[in-house]
Design a protein around this motif. Structure first.
Motif, PDB file in Angstrom:
ATOM      1  N   LEU A   1     -33.789 -51.136   7.873  1.00  0.00           N
ATOM      2  CA  LEU A   1     -32.582 -51.546   7.148  1.00  0.00           C
ATOM      3  C   LEU A   1     -32.776 -51.377   5.647  1.00  0.00           C
ATOM      4  O   LEU A   1     -31.863 -50.951   4.937  1.00  0.00           O
ATOM      5  N   PHE A   2     -33.978 -51.678   5.156  1.00  0.00           N
ATOM      6  CA  PHE A   2     -34.257 -51.500   3.732  1.00  0.00           C
ATOM      7  C   PHE A   2     -34.107 -50.030   3.362  1.00  0.00           C
ATOM      8  O   PHE A   2     -33.513 -49.690   2.338  1.00  0.00           O
ATOM      9  N   GLY A   3     -34.618 -49.159   4.235  1.00  0.00           N
ATOM     10  CA  GLY A   3     -34.543 -47.722   3.983  1.00  0.00           C
ATOM     11  C   GLY A   3     -33.120 -47.213   3.937  1.00  0.00           C
ATOM     12  O   GLY A   3     -32.829 -46.219   3.255  1.00  0.00           O
ATOM     13  N   SER A   4     -32.222 -47.885   4.665  1.00  0.00           N
ATOM     14  CA  SER A   4     -30.821 -47.432   4.634  1.00  0.00           C
ATOM     15  C   SER A   4     -29.972 -48.274   3.693  1.00  0.00           C
ATOM     16  O   SER A   4     -28.751 -48.338   3.826  1.00  0.00           O
ATOM     17  N   ASN A   5     -30.642 -48.922   2.707  1.00  0.00           N
ATOM     18  CA  ASN A   5     -29.958 -49.628   1.630  1.00  0.00           C
ATOM     19  C   ASN A   5     -28.949 -50.679   2.065  1.00  0.00           C
ATOM     20  O   ASN A   5     -27.883 -50.825   1.491  1.00  0.00           O
ATOM     21  N   VAL A   6     -29.304 -51.401   3.116  1.00  0.00           N
ATOM     22  CA  VAL A   6     -28.472 -52.517   3.556  1.00  0.00           C
ATOM     23  C   VAL A   6     -28.670 -53.681   2.588  1.00  0.00           C
ATOM     24  O   VAL A   6     -29.731 -53.818   1.986  1.00  0.00           O
ATOM     25  N   GLN A   7     -27.607 -54.509   2.408  1.00  0.00           N
ATOM     26  CA  GLN A   7     -27.709 -55.685   1.541  1.00  0.00           C
ATOM     27  C   GLN A   7     -28.946 -56.530   1.900  1.00  0.00           C
ATOM     28  O   GLN A   7     -29.191 -56.771   3.078  1.00  0.00           O
ATOM     29  N   PRO A   8     -29.673 -56.985   0.870  1.00  0.00           N
ATOM     30  CA  PRO A   8     -30.903 -57.753   1.147  1.00  0.00           C
ATOM     31  C   PRO A   8     -30.691 -58.951   2.066  1.00  0.00           C
ATOM     32  O   PRO A   8     -31.490 -59.195   2.972  1.00  0.00           O
ATOM     33  N   TRP A   9     -29.597 -59.718   1.863  1.00  0.00           N
ATOM     34  CA  TRP A   9     -29.399 -60.915   2.695  1.00  0.00           C
ATOM     35  C   TRP A   9     -29.224 -60.542   4.150  1.00  0.00           C
ATOM     36  O   TRP A   9     -29.628 -61.257   5.054  1.00  0.00           O
ATOM     37  N   LEU A  10     -28.648 -59.348   4.389  1.00  0.00           N
ATOM     38  CA  LEU A  10     -28.444 -58.895   5.758  1.00  0.00           C
ATOM     39  C   LEU A  10     -29.777 -58.480   6.397  1.00  0.00           C
ATOM     40  O   LEU A  10     -29.998 -58.690   7.590  1.00  0.00           O
ATOM     41  N   VAL A  11     -30.654 -57.920   5.569  1.00  0.00           N
ATOM     42  CA  VAL A  11     -31.990 -57.573   6.063  1.00  0.00           C
ATOM     43  C   VAL A  11     -32.723 -58.840   6.515  1.00  0.00           C
ATOM     44  O   VAL A  11     -33.277 -58.897   7.613  1.00  0.00           O
ATOM     45  N   VAL A  12     -32.670 -59.869   5.651  1.00  0.00           N
ATOM     46  CA  VAL A  12     -33.363 -61.116   5.969  1.00  0.00           C
ATOM     47  C   VAL A  12     -32.750 -61.766   7.211  1.00  0.00           C
ATOM     48  O   VAL A  12     -33.466 -62.254   8.096  1.00  0.00           O
ATOM     49  N   LEU A  13     -31.428 -61.723   7.320  1.00  0.00           N
ATOM     50  CA  LEU A  13     -30.760 -62.305   8.482  1.00  0.00           C
ATOM     51  C   LEU A  13     -31.164 -61.574   9.770  1.00  0.00           C
ATOM     52  O   LEU A  13     -31.388 -62.193  10.817  1.00  0.00           O
ATOM     53  N   SER A  14     -31.276 -60.255   9.666  1.00  0.00           N
ATOM     54  CA  SER A  14     -31.681 -59.487  10.848  1.00  0.00           C
ATOM     55  C   SER A  14     -33.104 -59.827  11.265  1.00  0.00           C
ATOM     56  O   SER A  14     -33.407 -59.953  12.458  1.00  0.00           O
ATOM     57  N   VAL A  15     -33.984 -59.953  10.264  1.00  0.00           N
ATOM     58  CA  VAL A  15     -35.365 -60.354  10.564  1.00  0.00           C
ATOM     59  C   VAL A  15     -35.359 -61.716  11.259  1.00  0.00           C
ATOM     60  O   VAL A  15     -36.052 -61.924  12.269  1.00  0.00           O
ATOM     61  N   PHE A  16     -34.540 -62.621  10.725  1.00  0.00           N
ATOM     62  CA  PHE A  16     -34.431 -63.957  11.312  1.00  0.00           C
ATOM     63  C   PHE A  16     -33.942 -63.868  12.763  1.00  0.00           C
ATOM     64  O   PHE A  16     -34.476 -64.531  13.658  1.00  0.00           O
ATOM     65  N   ALA A  17     -32.935 -63.026  13.002  1.00  0.00           N
ATOM     66  CA  ALA A  17     -32.368 -62.896  14.354  1.00  0.00           C
ATOM     67  C   ALA A  17     -33.388 -62.342  15.329  1.00  0.00           C
ATOM     68  O   ALA A  17     -33.547 -62.850  16.443  1.00  0.00           O
ATOM     69  N   VAL A  18     -34.104 -61.306  14.893  1.00  0.00           N
ATOM     70  CA  VAL A  18     -35.101 -60.715  15.784  1.00  0.00           C
ATOM     71  C   VAL A  18     -36.201 -61.735  16.095  1.00  0.00           C
ATOM     72  O   VAL A  18     -36.736 -61.777  17.188  1.00  0.00           O
ATOM     73  N   ASN A  19     -36.512 -62.561  15.118  1.00  0.00           N
ATOM     74  CA  ASN A  19     -37.592 -63.530  15.302  1.00  0.00           C
ATOM     75  C   ASN A  19     -37.129 -64.861  15.864  1.00  0.00           C
ATOM     76  O   ASN A  19     -37.940 -65.772  16.030  1.00  0.00           O
ATOM     77  N   PHE A  20     -35.839 -64.961  16.173  1.00  0.00           N
ATOM     78  CA  PHE A  20     -35.311 -66.259  16.596  1.00  0.00           C
ATOM     79  C   PHE A  20     -36.017 -66.794  17.833  1.00  0.00           C
ATOM     80  O   PHE A  20     -36.121 -67.993  18.031  1.00  0.00           O
ATOM     81  N   ARG A  21     -36.524 -65.874  18.652  1.00  0.00           N
ATOM     82  CA  ARG A  21     -37.225 -66.297  19.858  1.00  0.00           C
ATOM     83  C   ARG A  21     -38.389 -67.243  19.544  1.00  0.00           C
ATOM     84  O   ARG A  21     -38.762 -68.071  20.376  1.00  0.00           O
ATOM     85  N   HIS A  22     -38.953 -67.141  18.318  1.00  0.00           N
ATOM     86  CA  HIS A  22     -40.081 -68.002  17.970  1.00  0.00           C
ATOM     87  C   HIS A  22     -39.697 -69.483  17.938  1.00  0.00           C
ATOM     88  O   HIS A  22     -40.552 -70.343  18.116  1.00  0.00           O
ATOM     89  N   VAL A  23     -38.404 -69.763  17.683  1.00  0.00           N
ATOM     90  CA  VAL A  23     -37.949 -71.163  17.732  1.00  0.00           C
ATOM     91  C   VAL A  23     -38.229 -71.711  19.123  1.00  0.00           C
ATOM     92  O   VAL A  23     -38.738 -72.825  19.292  1.00  0.00           O
ATOM     93  N   LEU A  24     -37.902 -70.903  20.112  1.00  0.00           N
ATOM     94  CA  LEU A  24     -38.116 -71.326  21.490  1.00  0.00           C
ATOM     95  C   LEU A  24     -39.603 -71.421  21.800  1.00  0.00           C
ATOM     96  O   LEU A  24     -40.051 -72.319  22.488  1.00  0.00           O
ATOM     97  N   TYR A  25     -40.386 -70.489  21.253  1.00  0.00           N
ATOM     98  CA  TYR A  25     -41.835 -70.537  21.475  1.00  0.00           C
ATOM     99  C   TYR A  25     -42.417 -71.835  20.929  1.00  0.00           C
ATOM    100  O   TYR A  25     -43.174 -72.521  21.605  1.00  0.00           O
ATOM    101  N   SER A  26     -42.069 -72.145  19.685  1.00  0.00           N
ATOM    102  CA  SER A  26     -42.716 -73.304  19.066  1.00  0.00           C
ATOM    103  C   SER A  26     -42.249 -74.595  19.735  1.00  0.00           C
ATOM    104  O   SER A  26     -43.015 -75.555  19.828  1.00  0.00           O
TER     105      SER A  26
END
Lengths: 102, 238
Positions: free
Chosen positions: B60-85
């Motif tokens: 996403l960074f490489g395709s110049n997506v808005q920074p907040w959207l990059v962070v949100l996507s990272v958060f979404a992909v990692n959301f499973r960790h909430v369930l893990y913890s």
């Protein structure tokens, strides 16, 4: 350091913080709940298989015939043997398909 | 005791480190390809330490997506960790506060799966074991990122040397290790169908959240089972 590069560093730090929040968030939530309702417990119990399946099924369907074949062979191996052997046999399978058949 | 637990953790994490290594290197190579410096790539691996989301981040960074959207996507992909913890809480409650902070940082998919399995088998989940298992994956992850970033071009096509097949098979092995759990088959079936459908209609990385949610909701909706006698088959894996 130019401003653009500084922005990238902020971005990485923000991504790291977001990730860390996901990694302790569930613990904080669950320890605040005194009694875990049975449904929540069944749901939590289902988490690993459910999440990990989403990393497997699409790869099997969209990964190509060679990957699907290797995964099938690995599955059979996995019924009896360790993950490491699944990886080894799966890898040999995909290499044989790619270099001898395809 | 502490030292032998730590060593046992190192041994347990070693094959996973091997399986993850190509992906660390691949991340390094792709990150440089997407405008990161070598130091940026290493910094991201050392701080985020979540492979799939790092890949999404650089894409996403490489395709110049808005920074907040990059962070949100990272958060979404990692959301499973909430369930893990949440799910790990019962096994690591005895860790000290500082140990928990470190444990959460190291909580990647295999770390979760192995800790959960170890707890269910009735083996002690000590911090020494946890740290050994985590560090033998974490440290090489950073080193491999560095190597990948430096020699990015040499990796060229990971398919040619069959690296692309390792991760799905690894995750398949993890799924199979949970096959003695309640309602394993319906959950896996629903998550499989939902993730494939989400991949087709919505696209990556949403197939992870959508597929997982489908299986979890199913588990929550099925009538609660009789208070089962918890018999957990001992895994044959070493």
């Amino acid at each position: 350091m130019d401003a653009q590069h500084l922005d990238l560093l902020y971005l990485i730090v923000a991504a790291a913080v977001a990730t860390y929040v996901t990694r302790f968030g569930g613990y904080v939530l669950i320890t605040q709940l005194k009694n875990i309702p049975p449904r929540i417990e069944s749901a939590l119990n289902a988490v690993p298989a459910a999440v990990l399946t989403t990393l497997v099924a699409p790869a099997f369907v969209y990964g190509g015939m060679d990957v699907a074949a290797a995964m099938l062979v690995a599955f059979v191996i996995g019924l009896r043997f360790s993950t490491l052997r699944m990886l080894l046999v799966g890898w040999i399978t995909v290499m044989m398909i790619r270099h001898l058949i395809m | 005791m502490i030292r032998s637990d730590f060593r046992e953790g190192l041994r347990g994490g070693f094959p996973i480190m091997l399986a993850a290594s190509p992906f660390g290197a691949l991340f390094g190579a792709l990150a440089v390809d997407n405008g990161f410096s070598i130091a940026d790539a290493v910094f991201m691996s050392a701080t985020v330490y979540a492979g799939a989301s790092q890949m999404v981040g650089i894409e996403l960074f490489g395709s110049n997506v808005q920074p907040w959207l990059v962070v949100l996507s990272v958060f979404a992909v990692n959301f499973r960790h909430v369930l893990y913890s949440a799910s790990l809480a019962k096994h690591i409650r005895h860790f000290s506060f500082g140990q928990k902070l470190i444990a959460f940082f190291l909580l990647v998919d295999p770390q979760y799966a192995e800790t959960e399995q170890r707890g269910e088998r009735g083996l002690p989940v000590t911090f020494a074991w946890y740290a050994g298992f985590g560090l033998v994956i974490y440290v090489p992850w950073i080193i491999n990122t560095l190597i990948g970033a430096i020699f990015g071009q040499l990796i060229g096509d990971p398919k040619a040397i069959g690296l692309d097949v390792l991760l799905p098979i690894y995750f398949l092995g993890l799924v199979m290790s949970f096959r003695t759990r309640d309602r394993f088959l319906p959950i896996v079936a629903v998550s499989a169908v939902a993730s494939v459908a989400a991949m087709h209609f919505v696209g990556s990385p949403w197939h992870v959240s959508i597929g997982a949610l489908a299986g979890i909701v199913l588990a929550a909706c099925l009538p609660p089972k009789r208070p089962a006698v918890e018999v957990h088959a001992v895994e044959q894996e070493a």
